[in-house]
Design a protein around this motif. Sequence first.
Motif, PDB file in Angstrom:
ATOM      1  N   GLN A  90     104.857   7.371  65.382  1.00  0.00           N
ATOM      2  CA  GLN A  90     105.769   8.131  66.253  1.00  0.00           C
ATOM      3  C   GLN A  90     105.334   9.590  66.353  1.00  0.00           C
ATOM      4  O   GLN A  90     105.381  10.186  67.432  1.00  0.00           O
ATOM      5  N   LEU A  91     104.912  10.114  65.215  1.00  0.00           N
ATOM      6  CA  LEU A  91     104.415  11.499  65.205  1.00  0.00           C
ATOM      7  C   LEU A  91     103.241  11.635  66.176  1.00  0.00           C
ATOM      8  O   LEU A  91     103.198  12.550  67.008  1.00  0.00           O
TER       9      LEU A  91
ATOM     10  N   ARG B  19     106.541   5.812  61.273  1.00  0.00           N
ATOM     11  CA  ARG B  19     106.839   7.229  61.364  1.00  0.00           C
ATOM     12  C   ARG B  19     105.589   8.025  61.793  1.00  0.00           C
ATOM     13  O   ARG B  19     105.677   8.911  62.654  1.00  0.00           O
TER      14      ARG B  19
ATOM     15  N   ALA C 134     104.426  20.617  65.111  1.00  0.00           N
ATOM     16  CA  ALA C 134     104.623  19.180  65.330  1.00  0.00           C
ATOM     17  C   ALA C 134     105.898  18.699  64.656  1.00  0.00           C
ATOM     18  O   ALA C 134     106.593  17.820  65.170  1.00  0.00           O
TER      19      ALA C 134
ATOM     20  N   ALA D 187     102.501   9.740  68.710  1.00  0.00           N
ATOM     21  CA  ALA D 187     102.952   9.556  70.089  1.00  0.00           C
ATOM     22  C   ALA D 187     103.600  10.840  70.599  1.00  0.00           C
ATOM     23  O   ALA D 187     103.362  11.272  71.729  1.00  0.00           O
ATOM     24  N   ARG D 188     104.412  11.463  69.731  1.00  0.00           N
ATOM     25  CA  ARG D 188     105.089  12.707  70.105  1.00  0.00           C
ATOM     26  C   ARG D 188     104.070  13.799  70.417  1.00  0.00           C
ATOM     27  O   ARG D 188     104.253  14.604  71.317  1.00  0.00           O
ATOM     28  N   MET D 189     102.985  13.819  69.638  1.00  0.00           N
ATOM     29  CA  MET D 189     101.970  14.855  69.854  1.00  0.00           C
ATOM     30  C   MET D 189     100.930  14.407  70.873  1.00  0.00           C
ATOM     31  O   MET D 189      99.942  15.102  71.084  1.00  0.00           O
ATOM     32  N   ASP D 190     101.167  13.214  71.482  1.00  0.00           N
ATOM     33  CA  ASP D 190     100.231  12.677  72.452  1.00  0.00           C
ATOM     34  C   ASP D 190      98.828  12.603  71.848  1.00  0.00           C
ATOM     35  O   ASP D 190      97.840  13.019  72.442  1.00  0.00           O
TER      36      ASP D 190
END
Length: 420
Positions: free
Chosen positions: A219-220, A216, A365, A222-225
């Motif tokens: 993924q966070l 998790r 985020a 990755a989502r926020m690059d």
Amino acid sequence: MNVWSAVGAVLLGLRVAGELWLEALNRRHFKRLAAGEKAPSANSTRVVPGSRALDYALARCRFRQATVAYETLLLVGLLWSGVLPRAWSVWQQIFGTGPLADSLFPWCVFALVSVAWWPWLWYERFDLEERFGFNTTRPATWWSDRFKGLVLAAGLGIPVIAAIIHLIRQAGPWWWVWGWTGAVAFALILGWLAPTWILPWFHRFDPLPEGALRERLQQLAARMDFPLRDIQVMDGSRRTRHSNAFFTGWGRARRVVLYDTLLNQLGPDELEAVVAHEMGHARLGHLWQLWTLTAIGWGLGFAVAGWIVQQPDFYRTFGFSEPHPAVAVLLLGLWAGPAGWWLLPWIHAWARRCEFQADAFAVRALGSVEPLQRALERLHRDNLADVPSHPWYRFWHESHPTLPERITALTANARAGAKR
Ligand SMILES: [Zn+2]
């Protein structure tokens, strides 16, 4: 009384008076809360009179009052009793003068001063923190921490002192520019050394185990690059039940660290919010801003030091008949704390701004306020930190906004976001 003595006495006197005044305000403020009075604006938390958090706040307040008085007495005793010049002449008779003997003298005085604080640290850990159920340190761990601290202070401190003495001797009146450059570079090196070598010497670090939580958080990121190389769990529970999370290091040494106590306190949603907040600090450049601020503060300090070391009266005031670079390092080192105290409100105002920004980042985020709000409430409650101090005390000393301030800002942000 000459001008140096007067300036010193004023700096120190104002400081101790200011500090005791802030603590007295704080104490009255806590007592009023305990008596059931409503807190001033922005302190909208419901404080239950006589609650443990209030007792804890009062106990810490009394502890700080005592330490301020102790620190001042210690410093006045060292600087004005004549003990240092006598020790210096005995030192020179025994060890002579050479780069090593010169650097060791100030270091030994600094080390003795830090040892003079051990009884207070012991009391804080095994009495104050123990009473409120936070202490988990065993005496053996405590002693080993003190010992390692001294070894570390020797390994890092003696070369730094030797380098400064060498610069004062060899680099002419502009030595302080070199000293400052070196110090700033040294802080950068420490930013790399701390997470990789220094902290692991004191604490155990394990990578966050594979599983739902780790996935998790990745993924966070990755989502926020966000280049999240490493999430580590620290054995904070070996010393305290307080919980925390922080970002440290730079480049390949950069990592987010979660206390194991935090993992036990928070659910996955809330942990994600805490990590998002920490990512915010890194992403918004707060670590570099802190480094820049530190560099500016040190620049000021070194510039003043560069001027002071050339003033023979400065040495004479504190009983040294001859200027000497080792004595300069010693006296300036002892004065650094009281002088730096005046910079605290500025640094803390900046730090509190960073906290609001990191909170807002986390909400963006996650797309929601609730997890962070729950995490903050839980952390403040479990750490007995949900009693806001007096506003003046906060202005001077606190690097974090109060819980109500943060929650107000979070909800205002969410409302502004919803309108957009
Ligand atoms: Zn923060």
